[in-house]
Each structure stands twice: as C-alpha cells, then as structure tokens.
Scaffold this motif. Structure first.
Motif, PDB file in Angstrom:
ATOM      1  N   ALA A  18      12.386   1.453   5.660  1.00 50.85           N
ATOM      2  CA  ALA A  18      11.150   1.758   6.396  1.00 50.85           C
ATOM      3  C   ALA A  18      10.491   3.054   5.906  1.00 50.85           C
ATOM      4  O   ALA A  18       9.265   3.119   5.732  1.00 50.85           O
ATOM      5  N   GLN A  19      11.322   4.055   5.644  1.00 51.08           N
ATOM      6  CA  GLN A  19      10.779   5.358   5.241  1.00 51.08           C
ATOM      7  C   GLN A  19      10.079   5.268   3.876  1.00 51.08           C
ATOM      8  O   GLN A  19       8.947   5.746   3.721  1.00 51.08           O
ATOM      9  N   ARG A  20      10.746   4.616   2.935  1.00 49.24           N
ATOM     10  CA  ARG A  20      10.149   4.491   1.591  1.00 49.24           C
ATOM     11  C   ARG A  20       8.942   3.558   1.612  1.00 49.24           C
ATOM     12  O   ARG A  20       7.978   3.769   0.864  1.00 49.24           O
ATOM     13  N   ALA A  21       8.984   2.558   2.490  1.00 53.19           N
ATOM     14  CA  ALA A  21       7.849   1.635   2.597  1.00 53.19           C
ATOM     15  C   ALA A  21       6.617   2.380   3.115  1.00 53.19           C
ATOM     16  O   ALA A  21       5.502   2.201   2.596  1.00 53.19           O
ATOM     17  N   ALA A  22       6.844   3.243   4.122  1.00 55.26           N
ATOM     18  CA  ALA A  22       5.724   4.008   4.687  1.00 55.26           C
ATOM     19  C   ALA A  22       5.161   4.953   3.635  1.00 55.26           C
ATOM     20  O   ALA A  22       3.934   5.090   3.485  1.00 55.26           O
ATOM     21  N   SER A  23       6.032   5.555   2.887  1.00 51.91           N
ATOM     22  CA  SER A  23       5.619   6.484   1.838  1.00 51.91           C
ATOM     23  C   SER A  23       4.838   5.731   0.749  1.00 51.91           C
ATOM     24  O   SER A  23       3.824   6.227   0.239  1.00 51.91           O
ATOM     25  N   PHE A  24       5.297   4.526   0.421  1.00 51.94           N
ATOM     26  CA  PHE A  24       4.610   3.743  -0.615  1.00 51.94           C
ATOM     27  C   PHE A  24       3.223   3.329  -0.126  1.00 51.94           C
ATOM     28  O   PHE A  24       2.257   3.335  -0.902  1.00 51.94           O
ATOM     29  N   GLU A  25       3.114   3.006   1.155  1.00 54.27           N
ATOM     30  CA  GLU A  25       1.813   2.595   1.690  1.00 54.27           C
ATOM     31  C   GLU A  25       0.790   3.730   1.568  1.00 54.27           C
ATOM     32  O   GLU A  25      -0.387   3.496   1.285  1.00 54.27           O
ATOM     33  N   LYS A  26       1.259   4.957   1.778  1.00 51.01           N
ATOM     34  CA  LYS A  26       0.358   6.120   1.608  1.00 51.01           C
ATOM     35  C   LYS A  26      -0.096   6.194   0.153  1.00 51.01           C
ATOM     36  O   LYS A  26      -1.268   6.408  -0.133  1.00 51.01           O
TER      37      LYS A  26
END
Lengths: 133, 186
Positions: A18-26
């Motif tokens: 979840a954390q890396r996914a959120a970062s990738f979305e940014k």
C-alpha cells in the motif's frame, strides 16, 4: 528514468504494498512515460487474454487414450509374478531334497537287507561248523 | 457453491474421482495452451506438448504431493517440454517470426467477412499487432510476458528460479521492445 518508474509493472498488476503504491501514484501524476506504459500494459493484458485451447486437443486429454491399464498395473502385476516365481523355486527345491532323502532311505534299506542276509548266511555256516567239530 | 481449490481437486483425483482431473483440465487448459503456443510458435507442437503435460500428470498423479503449487507444477512441466522441443529443433535463440513453412506466424486471425463496429475492429487490430509483436521478443522476454498473465511476479520468479529483480527488468524490457516494434510498424 526515475527509480520509481521501475515500479510500473508491479503497480499495474497490483503487486506493490500500500505504501509503495501510494508513492507510485504521486509519481504517476508527474510522469507521462509511466502513464503511457500503464496504458500500454492494459492493452497488452487485453490482447494476451488466453484464447480457447483447441477442442480436439482438450478432447484427447479428457479421453486419456495414452493411459493403458498396464501403465497403472505393471508394478502390482510384476510383484505378483515375482512372488509366484519365488514360490515355484522354493517348492522345486524342497521337492528335489525330498526325492534325494527317499533315495537315501531306499539305499540304506537295501544295504541293511544285504547285510542281514550276509549275517544270516554266516550264522548258518558257523552253526554247521560247530556241529561238525 | 465454493469453487474447490487445486489441492482439493488433486486430492479428489488421487482418491479415484476422475471428474476432479477433468475440472483441473478445464481450469488451466486455455492459459497453458496459450503459454506453450506462444513459446514454440507451432500449433501442432503446442497441441502435442499440451496433451503430454496433462497426460503425464494423469499417469504420475500418485507421486504428486499437493502443496498449494499445482499451477507451478503444471507450468514447470510445460516449460521442461518446451525446452526439450527447442533442444530437439536447435532453435533456442531463433527470433524468426515465421512458422515452420516460412509463412508469417499469426497468433490469431481476425474473422473475415463479419461486419464489426469500427472501434471493435480497431481494438481487434491493435490486439493482433500486440500479439504479433510479442512473438518477436526474445524467448526470455516472451516467457515472462506470457507467464505474467497467469501468475504474480513472485510465482514466476519461483517457477523460473530467477531473482525477482532480473525478472522485473526483463518484463520492463519486453514492454519497451514491444512499444518500439509497434512504433516501427506504424
């Protein structure tokens, strides 16, 4: 190429935490190349959806023609044959020994009978000799 | 009714329930066939390998121990046969995109003569071009591109016994190369 661009495939297939996914979305909002790659991955996924396997090949698998009973049964059949063979060998060996024993008994009986006859004849001769002298 | 897991089906099959084997075949037939066909690029060889994979499992099912990895077992079995096919044909590194008769290999032909909406036709055409481009990738890239359609990167790394990082790099290169091929074609 940004370090985060490497995550595009993992993100597309939902394999980022979840954390890396959120970062990738940014990152995605500021990276046109990743947006392009993402759209292309979607097209690839649709294009490579599995088409149906040929019916005749599936039919052959479901009929399982290559599987003969001997393929399933060769081990038990071979074991049974080995067991029968061993029993036969054992029986033959025991009966040949029994035959040998019978021959020996007959021989001993024959020798004993001969010895008895010899002894009786000798005893008779001895009696005649004692009577005469 | 809940769908039975692979392990439940394998266990049922090992207990003598033949319908479990059929269910496993129906569950994996399309993806397995697609993977084999994409690798060998020869429909007749693909059909032979496809049958061998399932029949080999059928013959040796007593030895198989269910550990939640039936899909991995099936694809490993298919992959070994694909490698044997290449070994026999000595075509391991061929990038030729023609079939055994020298004709351009078409993964799937569009139905001709059927009227289709323009958008559907464009999508179908794009799909066909993508599939053709995929068949011009190197074997390593093609393999990861197709395997990725049926399993996670982690599962694919386990199957191919390769580090996850190198697999991701190959997948990325495959996608880049396909985009390049499509651009060149356009």
């Amino acid at each position: 190429m940004n370090e985060q661009c490497k995550d595009v495939s993992l993100y597309f297939y939902g394999e980022l935490d979840a954390q890396r996914a959120a970062s990738f979305e940014k990152h995605l909002s500021s990276c046109p190349q990743c947006r392009k790659d993402l759209a292309f991955l979607r097209q690839v996924q649709t294009a490579l959806l599995p088409s149906a396997a040929p019916e005749k090949a599936v039919e052959r698998v479901l009929r399982r023609p290559a599987v003969g009973w001997w393929r399933q049964m060769w081990k038990p059949v071979l074991s049974a044959c080995c067991a029968v063979f061993l029993v036969c060998v054992f029986w033959a060996s025991v009966s040949s020994q029994r035959g040998l024993t019978d021959e020996r008994v007959e021989w001993v009986a024959y020798v004993s009978a001969e010895a008895d006859a010899e002894f009786n004849s000798f005893a008779a001769d001895l009696a005649v000799f004692e009577e005469e002298f | 009714m809940n769908e039975r897991s692979d392990d439940e089906l394998v266990a049922g099959f090992q207990d003598g329930d033949e319908t479990c084997f059929n269910e496993l075949v129906y569950r994996y037939k399309n993806m397995l066939y697609q993977y084999i066909k994409a690798m060998v690029r020869d429909e007749s060889a693909a059909e032979d390998i496809f049958q061998e994979v399932f029949l080999s499992f059928y013959r040796n099912m007593k030895q198989y121990r269910p550990q939640g990895k039936f899909k991995n077992y099936l694809f490993t079995s298919a992959r070994n046969r694909v490698l044997n096919f290449f070994r026999d044909k000595k075509e391991m590194f061929s990038l030729d995109d023609t079939d055994e008769n020298g004709n351009p290999y078409l993964h799937e032909q569009l139905e001709s003569g059927e009227a289709q909406p323009l958008e559907t036709m464009e999508l179908a055409e794009l799909g066909r071009r993508i599939r053709q481009a995929s068949l011009r990738l190197s074997i390593k890239q093609r393999e990861i591109l197709y395997l990725k359609q049926y399993m996670t990167f982690q599962e694919a790394a386990q199957l191919l016994q390769r580090p996850l990082g190198s697999l991701l790099a190959d997948h990325h290169r495959a996608v880049q190369k396909m985009q390049k091929l499509l651009r060149e074609e356009a």
